[in-house]
Motif scaffolding. Sequence first.
Motif, PDB file in Angstrom:
ATOM      1  N   ARG A  92       0.837  -1.214   0.000  1.00  0.00           N
ATOM      2  CA  ARG A  92       0.000   0.000   0.000  1.00  0.00           C
ATOM      3  C   ARG A  92       0.867   1.258   0.000  1.00  0.00           C
ATOM      4  N   ALA A  93       1.942   1.259   0.790  1.00  0.00           N
ATOM      5  CA  ALA A  93       2.841   2.412   0.843  1.00  0.00           C
ATOM      6  C   ALA A  93       3.538   2.624  -0.494  1.00  0.00           C
ATOM      7  N   GLU A  94       3.970   1.535  -1.127  1.00  0.00           N
ATOM      8  CA  GLU A  94       4.635   1.649  -2.434  1.00  0.00           C
ATOM      9  C   GLU A  94       3.661   2.133  -3.507  1.00  0.00           C
ATOM     10  N   ALA A  95       2.406   1.700  -3.429  1.00  0.00           N
ATOM     11  CA  ALA A  95       1.392   2.162  -4.389  1.00  0.00           C
ATOM     12  C   ALA A  95       1.123   3.656  -4.186  1.00  0.00           C
ATOM     13  N   ALA A  96       1.062   4.108  -2.941  1.00  0.00           N
ATOM     14  CA  ALA A  96       0.853   5.529  -2.644  1.00  0.00           C
ATOM     15  C   ALA A  96       2.034   6.357  -3.167  1.00  0.00           C
ATOM     16  N   LYS A  97       3.231   5.836  -3.013  1.00  0.00           N
ATOM     17  CA  LYS A  97       4.437   6.511  -3.520  1.00  0.00           C
ATOM     18  C   LYS A  97       4.352   6.662  -5.034  1.00  0.00           C
ATOM     19  N   LYS A  98       3.992   5.593  -5.710  1.00  0.00           N
ATOM     20  CA  LYS A  98       3.899   5.612  -7.166  1.00  0.00           C
ATOM     21  C   LYS A  98       2.842   6.615  -7.643  1.00  0.00           C
ATOM     22  N   ARG A  99       1.675   6.612  -6.993  1.00  0.00           N
ATOM     23  CA  ARG A  99       0.603   7.557  -7.359  1.00  0.00           C
ATOM     24  C   ARG A  99       1.070   9.000  -7.184  1.00  0.00           C
ATOM     25  N   ALA A 100       1.726   9.284  -6.066  1.00  0.00           N
ATOM     26  CA  ALA A 100       2.188  10.645  -5.791  1.00  0.00           C
ATOM     27  C   ALA A 100       3.243  11.073  -6.808  1.00  0.00           C
ATOM     28  N   GLU A 101       4.174  10.179  -7.126  1.00  0.00           N
ATOM     29  CA  GLU A 101       5.210  10.500  -8.116  1.00  0.00           C
ATOM     30  C   GLU A 101       4.589  10.752  -9.491  1.00  0.00           C
ATOM     31  N   GLU A 102       3.586   9.967  -9.861  1.00  0.00           N
ATOM     32  CA  GLU A 102       2.916  10.160 -11.153  1.00  0.00           C
ATOM     33  C   GLU A 102       2.191  11.499 -11.197  1.00  0.00           C
ATOM     34  N   ARG A 103       1.526  11.868 -10.097  1.00  0.00           N
ATOM     35  CA  ARG A 103       0.840  13.163 -10.044  1.00  0.00           C
ATOM     36  C   ARG A 103       1.829  14.314 -10.174  1.00  0.00           C
ATOM     37  N   LEU A 104       2.955  14.190  -9.498  1.00  0.00           N
ATOM     38  CA  LEU A 104       3.962  15.259  -9.557  1.00  0.00           C
ATOM     39  C   LEU A 104       4.620  15.342 -10.929  1.00  0.00           C
ATOM     40  N   ALA A 105       4.782  14.217 -11.616  1.00  0.00           N
ATOM     41  CA  ALA A 105       5.421  14.193 -12.934  1.00  0.00           C
ATOM     42  C   ALA A 105       4.534  14.825 -14.010  1.00  0.00           C
ATOM     43  N   LYS A 106       3.214  14.749 -13.853  1.00  0.00           N
ATOM     44  CA  LYS A 106       2.289  15.288 -14.861  1.00  0.00           C
ATOM     45  C   LYS A 106       2.313  16.805 -14.901  1.00  0.00           C
ATOM     46  N   LYS A 107       2.585  17.442 -13.793  1.00  0.00           N
ATOM     47  CA  LYS A 107       2.658  18.907 -13.696  1.00  0.00           C
ATOM     48  C   LYS A 107       1.422  19.573 -14.294  1.00  0.00           C
ATOM     49  N   ALA A 115       0.250  16.376  -3.164  1.00  0.00           N
ATOM     50  CA  ALA A 115       0.994  15.246  -3.742  1.00  0.00           C
ATOM     51  C   ALA A 115       2.358  15.110  -3.071  1.00  0.00           C
ATOM     52  N   GLU A 116       3.022  16.228  -2.773  1.00  0.00           N
ATOM     53  CA  GLU A 116       4.320  16.184  -2.093  1.00  0.00           C
ATOM     54  C   GLU A 116       4.183  15.598  -0.685  1.00  0.00           C
ATOM     55  N   ILE A 117       3.116  15.970   0.013  1.00  0.00           N
ATOM     56  CA  ILE A 117       2.872  15.428   1.352  1.00  0.00           C
ATOM     57  C   ILE A 117       2.614  13.921   1.271  1.00  0.00           C
ATOM     58  N   ALA A 118       1.802  13.502   0.301  1.00  0.00           N
ATOM     59  CA  ALA A 118       1.511  12.073   0.131  1.00  0.00           C
ATOM     60  C   ALA A 118       2.794  11.304  -0.165  1.00  0.00           C
ATOM     61  N   LEU A 119       3.665  11.881  -0.997  1.00  0.00           N
ATOM     62  CA  LEU A 119       4.937  11.232  -1.317  1.00  0.00           C
ATOM     63  C   LEU A 119       5.814  11.128  -0.076  1.00  0.00           C
ATOM     64  N   LYS A 120       5.891  12.195   0.698  1.00  0.00           N
ATOM     65  CA  LYS A 120       6.705  12.184   1.922  1.00  0.00           C
ATOM     66  C   LYS A 120       6.207  11.122   2.905  1.00  0.00           C
ATOM     67  N   LYS A 121       4.906  11.042   3.102  1.00  0.00           N
ATOM     68  CA  LYS A 121       4.338  10.031   4.002  1.00  0.00           C
ATOM     69  C   LYS A 121       4.674   8.622   3.519  1.00  0.00           C
ATOM     70  N   ALA A 122       4.532   8.389   2.220  1.00  0.00           N
ATOM     71  CA  ALA A 122       4.798   7.059   1.667  1.00  0.00           C
ATOM     72  C   ALA A 122       6.271   6.685   1.837  1.00  0.00           C
ATOM     73  N   LEU A 123       7.172   7.613   1.560  1.00  0.00           N
ATOM     74  CA  LEU A 123       8.603   7.334   1.689  1.00  0.00           C
ATOM     75  C   LEU A 123       8.988   7.027   3.138  1.00  0.00           C
ATOM     76  N   ILE A 124       8.422   7.753   4.066  1.00  0.00           N
ATOM     77  CA  ILE A 124       8.712   7.509   5.488  1.00  0.00           C
ATOM     78  C   ILE A 124       8.178   6.147   5.901  1.00  0.00           C
ATOM     79  N   ARG A 125       6.971   5.809   5.478  1.00  0.00           N
ATOM     80  CA  ARG A 125       6.398   4.504   5.817  1.00  0.00           C
ATOM     81  C   ARG A 125       7.259   3.365   5.252  1.00  0.00           C
ATOM     82  N   ILE A 126       7.730   3.514   4.018  1.00  0.00           N
ATOM     83  CA  ILE A 126       8.572   2.501   3.396  1.00  0.00           C
ATOM     84  C   ILE A 126       9.888   2.367   4.172  1.00  0.00           C
ATOM     85  N   ASN A 127      10.471   3.486   4.564  1.00  0.00           N
ATOM     86  CA  ASN A 127      11.726   3.454   5.304  1.00  0.00           C
ATOM     87  C   ASN A 127      11.552   2.793   6.678  1.00  0.00           C
ATOM     88  N   VAL A 128      10.491   3.146   7.387  1.00  0.00           N
ATOM     89  CA  VAL A 128      10.249   2.565   8.713  1.00  0.00           C
ATOM     90  C   VAL A 128       9.964   1.078   8.597  1.00  0.00           C
TER      91      VAL A 128
END
Length: 131
Positions: A92-107, A115-128
């Motif tokens: 779920r965390a990796e899917a959230a990361k991917k969605r956030a990165e895709e949203r940010l890439a579309k500009k 989207a930046e907050i969602a990406l930050k949360k996902a990255l922290i969850r993956i790291n923990v």
Amino acid sequence: MKTFKLKIVTPKGIYKEADIEILNIRTTAGQMGILASHLPLASELEISEMNYVENGQRKYYSMAGGFVYVGEDETTLIVNAIESPEEIDLARAEAAKKRAEERLAKKTDIDIQRAEIALKKALIRINVKGM
């Protein structure tokens, strides 16, 4: 080492209460280590990793922001959400990361900050989860 009481509260209620030796958190003022007999403090918490030592064991958590209040006998974290490595769903965390990165890439006309907050949360969850 002297211990102090930690209370973690979420919108769902009390998440955890423990007697701990040290609390490491990231506030909007920067990284902070809290020991017993710390001066009183109130601060906003960043979306970040958090850890503490209980009975000689370090425990890690993913935290979605909130507030910390350090009192004489107790430190209280009031957090939007918190997860231990065991509670984190890595897929779920990796899917959230991917969605956030895709949203940010579309500009496009998306809410960039959200989207930046969602990406930050996902990255922290993956790291923990990997700890």
